[in-house]
Design a protein around this motif. Sequence first.
Motif, PDB file in Angstrom:
ATOM      1  N   GLY A 110       0.845  -1.201   0.000  1.00 53.24           N
ATOM      2  CA  GLY A 110       0.000   0.000   0.000  1.00 53.24           C
ATOM      3  C   GLY A 110       0.872   1.239   0.000  1.00 53.24           C
ATOM      4  N   GLY A 111       0.442   2.251  -0.751  1.00 55.64           N
ATOM      5  CA  GLY A 111       1.249   3.469  -0.856  1.00 55.64           C
ATOM      6  C   GLY A 111       0.645   4.628  -0.081  1.00 55.64           C
ATOM      7  N   THR A 112       0.900   5.834  -0.562  1.00 52.83           N
ATOM      8  CA  THR A 112       0.435   7.046   0.096  1.00 52.83           C
ATOM      9  C   THR A 112      -1.077   6.999   0.287  1.00 52.83           C
ATOM     10  OG1 THR A 112       2.249   8.293  -0.864  1.00 52.83           O
ATOM     11  CG2 THR A 112       0.324   9.562  -0.153  1.00 52.83           C
ATOM     12  N   GLY A 113      -1.517   7.129   1.519  1.00 63.31           N
ATOM     13  CA  GLY A 113      -2.959   7.140   1.810  1.00 63.31           C
ATOM     14  C   GLY A 113      -3.558   5.755   1.927  1.00 63.31           C
TER      15      GLY A 113
ATOM     16  N   PRO B 170      10.598   8.502   3.228  1.00 65.38           N
ATOM     17  CA  PRO B 170      10.417   9.211   1.947  1.00 65.38           C
ATOM     18  C   PRO B 170      10.739   8.257   0.789  1.00 65.38           C
ATOM     19  CG  PRO B 170      12.401   9.991   3.079  1.00 65.38           C
ATOM     20  CD  PRO B 170      11.749   9.004   4.005  1.00 65.38           C
ATOM     21  N   PRO B 171      10.249   8.569  -0.422  1.00 65.95           N
ATOM     22  CA  PRO B 171      10.396   7.609  -1.524  1.00 65.95           C
ATOM     23  C   PRO B 171      11.828   7.100  -1.716  1.00 65.95           C
ATOM     24  CG  PRO B 171       9.374   9.684  -2.278  1.00 65.95           C
ATOM     25  CD  PRO B 171       9.485   9.767  -0.803  1.00 65.95           C
ATOM     26  N   THR B 172      12.809   7.975  -1.588  1.00 63.88           N
ATOM     27  CA  THR B 172      14.206   7.559  -1.807  1.00 63.88           C
ATOM     28  C   THR B 172      14.665   6.549  -0.750  1.00 63.88           C
ATOM     29  OG1 THR B 172      14.656   9.727  -2.760  1.00 63.88           O
ATOM     30  CG2 THR B 172      16.575   8.476  -2.025  1.00 63.88           C
TER      31      THR B 172
ATOM     32  N   PHE C 147      -0.125  -0.627  -4.846  1.00 62.69           N
ATOM     33  CA  PHE C 147      -0.950   0.562  -5.054  1.00 62.69           C
ATOM     34  C   PHE C 147      -0.069   1.799  -4.948  1.00 62.69           C
ATOM     35  CE2 PHE C 147      -4.084  -2.593  -3.874  1.00 62.69           C
ATOM     36  CZ  PHE C 147      -5.170  -2.270  -4.681  1.00 62.69           C
ATOM     37  N   SER C 148      -0.339   2.789  -5.801  1.00 61.76           N
ATOM     38  CA  SER C 148       0.483   4.000  -5.771  1.00 61.76           C
ATOM     39  C   SER C 148      -0.345   5.223  -6.154  1.00 61.76           C
ATOM     40  CB  SER C 148       1.641   3.845  -6.770  1.00 61.76           C
ATOM     41  OG  SER C 148       2.305   5.073  -6.956  1.00 61.76           O
ATOM     42  N   ALA C 149      -0.123   6.309  -5.427  1.00 62.97           N
ATOM     43  CA  ALA C 149      -0.734   7.597  -5.781  1.00 62.97           C
ATOM     44  C   ALA C 149       0.125   8.222  -6.885  1.00 62.97           C
ATOM     45  CB  ALA C 149      -0.763   8.506  -4.559  1.00 62.97           C
ATOM     46  N   VAL C 150      -0.495   8.641  -7.970  1.00 62.49           N
ATOM     47  CA  VAL C 150       0.269   9.160  -9.113  1.00 62.49           C
ATOM     48  C   VAL C 150      -0.311  10.480  -9.608  1.00 62.49           C
ATOM     49  CG1 VAL C 150       0.846   6.820  -9.904  1.00 62.49           C
ATOM     50  CG2 VAL C 150      -1.157   7.988 -10.878  1.00 62.49           C
TER      51      VAL C 150
ATOM     52  N   ILE D 153       2.745   9.648 -13.384  1.00 68.63           N
ATOM     53  CA  ILE D 153       4.079   9.801 -12.765  1.00 68.63           C
ATOM     54  C   ILE D 153       4.001   9.524 -11.273  1.00 68.63           C
ATOM     55  CG2 ILE D 153       3.704  12.337 -12.562  1.00 68.63           C
ATOM     56  CD1 ILE D 153       6.820  12.559 -12.988  1.00 68.63           C
ATOM     57  N   ASN D 154       5.012   8.813 -10.759  1.00 69.82           N
ATOM     58  CA  ASN D 154       5.106   8.620  -9.307  1.00 69.82           C
ATOM     59  C   ASN D 154       6.577   8.591  -8.879  1.00 69.82           C
ATOM     60  OD1 ASN D 154       6.162   6.050  -9.766  1.00 69.82           O
ATOM     61  ND2 ASN D 154       4.402   4.967  -8.909  1.00 69.82           N
ATOM     62  N   MET D 155       6.812   8.180  -7.634  1.00 70.59           N
ATOM     63  CA  MET D 155       8.185   8.136  -7.114  1.00 70.59           C
ATOM     64  C   MET D 155       8.511   6.753  -6.551  1.00 70.59           C
ATOM     65  SD  MET D 155       8.159  11.786  -5.057  1.00 70.59           S
ATOM     66  CE  MET D 155       7.391  13.252  -5.766  1.00 70.59           C
ATOM     67  N   SER D 156       7.718   5.725  -6.941  1.00 72.74           N
ATOM     68  CA  SER D 156       7.960   4.454  -6.252  1.00 72.74           C
ATOM     69  C   SER D 156       7.957   3.192  -7.101  1.00 72.74           C
ATOM     70  CB  SER D 156       6.961   4.294  -5.100  1.00 72.74           C
ATOM     71  OG  SER D 156       5.667   4.504  -5.556  1.00 72.74           O
ATOM     72  N   VAL D 157       7.609   3.276  -8.364  1.00 75.43           N
ATOM     73  CA  VAL D 157       7.546   2.004  -9.112  1.00 75.43           C
ATOM     74  C   VAL D 157       8.947   1.430  -9.353  1.00 75.43           C
ATOM     75  CG1 VAL D 157       7.466   2.999 -11.450  1.00 75.43           C
ATOM     76  CG2 VAL D 157       6.389   0.778 -10.996  1.00 75.43           C
TER      77      VAL D 157
ATOM     78  N   THR E 113       0.363  20.278  -5.789  1.00 75.78           N
ATOM     79  CA  THR E 113       0.828  20.473  -4.408  1.00 75.78           C
ATOM     80  C   THR E 113       0.364  19.259  -3.620  1.00 75.78           C
ATOM     81  OG1 THR E 113      -1.230  21.496  -3.707  1.00 75.78           O
ATOM     82  CG2 THR E 113       0.504  22.989  -4.502  1.00 75.78           C
ATOM     83  N   VAL E 114       0.933  19.095  -2.447  1.00 71.96           N
ATOM     84  CA  VAL E 114       0.571  17.932  -1.636  1.00 71.96           C
ATOM     85  C   VAL E 114      -0.900  18.034  -1.179  1.00 71.96           C
ATOM     86  CG1 VAL E 114       1.228  18.549   0.730  1.00 71.96           C
ATOM     87  CG2 VAL E 114       1.723  16.274  -0.117  1.00 71.96           C
ATOM     88  N   GLU E 115      -1.407  19.261  -1.064  1.00 69.44           N
ATOM     89  CA  GLU E 115      -2.825  19.435  -0.679  1.00 69.44           C
ATOM     90  C   GLU E 115      -3.732  18.828  -1.751  1.00 69.44           C
ATOM     91  OE1 GLU E 115      -0.598  21.885  -0.538  1.00 69.44           O
ATOM     92  OE2 GLU E 115      -0.566  22.477   1.565  1.00 69.44           O
ATOM     93  N   THR E 116      -3.393  19.061  -3.018  1.00 64.48           N
ATOM     94  CA  THR E 116      -4.214  18.485  -4.105  1.00 64.48           C
ATOM     95  C   THR E 116      -4.204  16.965  -4.003  1.00 64.48           C
ATOM     96  OG1 THR E 116      -3.215  20.225  -5.439  1.00 64.48           O
ATOM     97  CG2 THR E 116      -4.639  18.660  -6.596  1.00 64.48           C
ATOM     98  N   VAL E 117      -3.011  16.416  -3.766  1.00 66.76           N
ATOM     99  CA  VAL E 117      -2.891  14.960  -3.665  1.00 66.76           C
ATOM    100  C   VAL E 117      -3.782  14.455  -2.528  1.00 66.76           C
ATOM    101  CG1 VAL E 117      -1.301  13.069  -3.108  1.00 66.76           C
ATOM    102  CG2 VAL E 117      -0.553  14.914  -4.627  1.00 66.76           C
ATOM    103  N   ILE E 118      -3.636  15.072  -1.361  1.00 63.38           N
ATOM    104  CA  ILE E 118      -4.381  14.611  -0.175  1.00 63.38           C
ATOM    105  C   ILE E 118      -5.889  14.690  -0.415  1.00 63.38           C
ATOM    106  CG2 ILE E 118      -4.903  15.215   2.258  1.00 63.38           C
ATOM    107  CD1 ILE E 118      -1.885  15.945   2.481  1.00 63.38           C
TER     108      ILE E 118
END
Length: 337
Positions: free
Chosen positions: A39-42, A96-98, A120-123, A228-232, A266-271
């Motif tokens: 499971g990813g972000t959220g 963090p992703p890194t 699962f990933s938020a993109v 686009i994401n930071m984890s695949v 922005t992170v607000e949009t993502v959330i």
Amino acid sequence: MNRIKNTIAVAKRLKLSSIMTNSELPSIFNGTVDLGIIGGTGLYNLDCLEPIALLPPMVTPWGITSSPVTISQFVGTNSHFHVAFIARHGVNHEYPPTRVPFRANMAALKNLNCKAVLSFSAVGSLQAHIKPRDFVLPQQIIDRTKGIRHSSYLNDEGLVGHVGFGQPFSEKFAEYIYQFKDAITNPESEEPCHLHYDKDMTVVCMEGPQFSTRAESKMYRMFGGHVINMSVIPEAKLARECELPYQMVCMSTDYDAWRDEAEPVTVETVIGNLTNNGRNANLLASKIIVSMAKEIPEFMHSGDGLRGSIKKSISTKPEAMSKDTLEKLRYLFPDYW
Ligand SMILES: CSC[C@H]1O[C@H](OP(=O)(O)O)[C@H](O)[C@@H]1O
Ligand SMILES: Nc1ncnc2[nH]cnc12
């Protein structure tokens, strides 16, 4: 008893609320695990799953998993189909992703004998027709990470191996998921969600943690990127080295930065879109798990053509491998060497 105390201590330390209410869960599991879920972000757990054991963060030759490993069955069943769940960024979103321990996470799922991994990933969306809250099953990856993540089990001195990565996802798994595309469409909603899938769908993976500039975002569109994401990366590479059929469900949260007329992400949009996406992730996962529990799909039985591939990919003779190297390989493949 000590194990249970230990589990409760870990749960307290990690402030893992779902565990706190399940403090009597055993910390060992002797059954078979069928499916691994990351499971990813959220998405820190799946409500459709009923935990039956909670393994404290697993220690692997590549470090410790980012979260405890929850072993579950589908809510309300007593089925023998079991799922192992790991929260990619930790239960408090602390990696963090890194710095996600990707190698430990995938190795733990392999060591538990999972037959496939659903991730699962938020993109961010790079295409107008992929709206925030839509889901995508990508079949290709463009790697824009910076080479600072550990992305292989086969990159130590004394061990040389090259696996094929031309098709980084499991097409059979994607097709299996796609049959449940209607699960996330809410026809009553003014903006029904869609699950997008075809063989060219491409996820770009960037290093982060900052989001892209507008120029980069436009360049990724020219590259042919869809999301686009930071984890695949390296998750998909590691699944391949573990011979595990792997499919990522990308859950769109924003339009990244390519639209000149709109604010960049922005992170607000993502959330803002995580709650809806989490609900749809549960609906989709429920369908997949119920169906798999009825009958394990062929690609999981057969290994989707990957079984045995690692042996052919490794060039180093076992006689020349160190004890340490062999021990690590045996953690993943106890039957091969
Ligand atoms: C909070 S937006 C950026 C973050 O979201 C995605 O995480 P994940 O793939 O674990 O769902 C993306 O890859 C970034 O890590
Ligand atoms: N625009 C974006 N870029 C990278 N990762 C993301 N995760 C969610 N939205 C993203």
